[in-house]
Design a protein around this motif. Structure first.
Motif: not given
Length: 90
Positions: A42-46, A52-53, A65-70
């Motif tokens: 989700h770009i804007i967190r749930l 917008r879910a 890895s990108c998700h974890s870092h983000h």
């Protein structure tokens, strides 16, 4: 049942993977390989935009890895406009 186990989420997730996988990771812009773990993020967190879910325009594909870092670095408060509260765009 949690949101991430709902039929609706699984269907949207499946559609996103099918229609956007060829674009690669939205953070690092690298293509996905057959063995990559891909997150639908989700770009804007749930919790900031539950309405917008299931909105595909609020979703993107990321490498694990990108998700974890983000996720680790996204502790900043988000305004109603979707930008971090300390952003020059707010």
């Amino acid at each position: 049942m949690s949101f991430y186990h709902s039929k609706e989420w699984r269907a949207v997730r499946r559609r996103m993977l099918k229609s956007h996988r060829h674009l690669g990771c939205s953070v690092c812009c690298q293509p996905f390989t057959a063995t990559d773990v891909i997150h639908v993020d989700h770009i804007i967190r749930l919790k900031h935009a539950p309405d917008r879910a299931l909105d595909p325009s609020n979703l993107r594909l990321l490498h694990h890895s990108c998700h974890s870092h983000h996720t680790h670095n996204s502790k900043t408060a988000i305004n109603d406009d979707g930008f971090p509260s300390d952003s020059e765009w707010s």
